[in-house]
Design a protein around this motif. Structure first.
Motif: not given
Lengths: 318, 231
Positions: B17, B100, B155-157
């Protein structure tokens, strides 16, 4: 073609499929997936973790690793992070969970009560010996201006709603402070409990010496006071538990003891807040109302009995 | 360089993360405060109208003030807890910046975590302690994060289109990964290069790829050619 590109073209459909599922869940939640689709989703997720592990070994540092990591993170988020708390849990808490937690923490709550009472007794005696001592606890003007007969209510009916909401918000603030400030190893929690006890003690002592009928005073305090003070004791007890964890962490590291105990103690707070809302409603609408003292005192006794019953009945579930 | 944190999934695979940076978190908090401010402003305007109108008797005045108290209480104590629970670890501000709250172990937060974070935010953070701690914390934690053992992550995009960009030569030209990276590097840095050496490098690259891909035509626009084989 290089092996990596082969790998991508071989498994890309599966990743596309998983992204599709994530999008659906994002928009509509789990409930729109059929059982088969859900199984498929879990399966794909597991496979992607394998692909990630594989590409970490064989294609170290490539964009593929980055992509698969991000895909796994998103899938993982949706499976483990996105948790819904249900209304059922909420109801179970108030019908049983809260009482169970009070029972589990009763030693801390009793300790909070004792600190409060110590403040009460000390200031009561101080004011009893010399009435000027009341200035330590209450503002001087207030003491001189108050009519200690307390026979007629100072509040008009139009103000009840205002009084109620103000008192509730204020009390919730105090309760939260009593809990959170325990991060000073419980020192400030103890202080808050003691000072509030002393305040009430001084007030009671003043009334006892000046008023002809002390029942007026109790009728003014007890109907809401029993619930309100209990709520403060419970939040104080929650704070003392955290304070104790910081002072005597036992087998844990101090930080871990703090986290563990704070998490368990904080679950007392929703109940405390509900109690304070109830107390606020009573304080705003019933206490200042023009009703006979007898009724108010009977009502106070009623709140005490029902509260004790709620707390004493043995509870099993958590 | 952004900080990352590794979490082991139940399938025993480590995933990474990216921790949300202090600036992003401050911006998210700013948006939440803006929402609070907007609500308070609207309520205040409505209240002013009510209070200024001639018909307002004592009862209405006190009720208006009472409702303002309640809205203040809701915003101060309930907003963050409700958002965190209903929006799964996000507030509106966090949603905008795609960050988040999760637990240290990667799971989602529960009521207990949301409450600890919120109570500390409401009582201790206004003193500024939380912000100072976040600057010195290894995992960008404020006091509430420490007590509740939570972290805030991005949040990975990265989506399939990103992958396509990296592997889009599939089938068209057979370039190796290193060659693609070389070209991407060239395009990202050519603006900063000195004119002479840039031309020199461009010539070398064109020569190399013409030879490798066996192209018969004479290449006039070097950059255009290199771009076309990359796309």
């Amino acid at each position: 073609m290089a092996r990596e590109e082969n790998y991508v073209s071989q498994y890309k459909p599966q990743w596309e499929q998983l992204e599709e599922y994530i999008k659906t869940i994002d928009k509509k939640g789990y409930s729109n997936l059929s059982a088969k689709e859900l199984k498929d989703y879990l399966n794909l997720m597991k496979r992607v973790s394998h692909h990630l592990a594989y590409s970490r070994t064989h294609f170290t540092g490539s964009p593929l690793c980055q992509y698969l990591n991000d895909l796994s993170v998103r899938a993982h988020n949706h499976l483990y992070v996105v948790k819904k708390s249900s209304f059922k849990e909420f109801r179970a808490y108030f019908t049983g969970g809260f009482a169970k937690r009070i029972q589990d923490n009763k030693n801390y709550i009793i300790a909070a009560f004792l600190i409060f009472i110590a403040g009460f007794i000390l200031s009561y005696i101080l004011v009893l010996t010399d009435i000027n001592n009341a200035q330590f606890f209450l503002p001087g003007e207030y003491i001189q201006q108050t009519d200690w007969e307390l026979s007629d209510s100072a509040w008009k009916e139009e103000q009840f709603f205002f009084l109620s909401s103000y008192v509730t918000i204020n009390n919730i603030g105090v309760a939260i402070k009593a809990f959170v400030l325990s991060i000073t190893a419980g020192v400030l929690t103890t202080y808050i409990l003691f000072v509030n006890g002393a305040l009430l003690g001084a007030l009671t002592s003043l009334v006892a010496q000046n008023s002809s009928n002390i029942l007026y005073y109790w009728a003014l305090i007890l109907p809401h006071g029993i619930i309100e003070l209990s709520a403060i004791f419970i939040s104080g007890g929650a704070g003392l538990r955290v304070g104790k964890a910081l002072l005597i962490p036992g087998q844990y590291k101090r930080k871990d003891a703090l986290i563990k105990n704070a998490k368990e103690a904080v679950m007392l707070m929703p109940g405390v807040i509900l109690m304070l809302i109830m107390a606020g409603l009573i304080e705003g609408f019933l206490t200042p109302a023009n009703i006979s003292i007898t009724f108010k005192l009977i009502f106070a006794a009623g709140t005490a009995i029902s509260m004790v019953l709620y707390m004493i009945i043995p509870r099993k579930e958590r | 360089m952004s900080k990352t944190i590794k979490i082991v999934t139940p399938d025993n695979v480590e995933i990474e993360y990216t921790l949300a940076s202090v600036g992003v978190r401050a911006a998210a908090a700013g948006i939440d405060l803006l929402i609070h401010g907007a609500v308070i402003l609207i309520v205040a305007i409505i209240a002013t109208f009510i209070l200024l109108s001639n018909e307002a008797d004592e009862g209405t005045i006190y009720s208006t003030i009472a409702i303002m108290f309640l809205i203040y209480g809701l915003l101060n104590y309930a907003y963050y807890i409700l958002c965190d629970l209903l929006m799964k670890g996000q507030t509106f501000g966090k949603k905008v910046y795609k960050i988040r709250i999760i637990r240290d172990n990667g799971e989602g937060i529960t009521v207990a975590h949301a409450m600890i974070r919120e109570f500390i935010r409401a009582t201790i953070d206004p003193l500024g302690i939380g912000f100072i701690l976040i600057l010195f914390s290894k995992k960008n934690k404020r006091l509430g994060d420490m007590a509740a053992s939570t972290i805030v992550v991005e949040e990975e995009k990265m989506t399939l289109s990103y992958l396509d960009l990296s592997y889009n030569t599939l089938g068209k030209y057979d370039l190796s990964k290193e060659e693609i990276m070389l070209l991407q590097d060239y395009f990202s840095r050519k603006e900063m290069m000195e004119e002479g050496s840039r031309k020199n490098l461009q010539k070398k690259l064109v020569q190399y790829f013409v030879k490798k891909l066996d192209i018969q035509n004479i290449v006039e626009d070097g950059d255009g050619f290199l771009k076309s084989i990359l796309q």
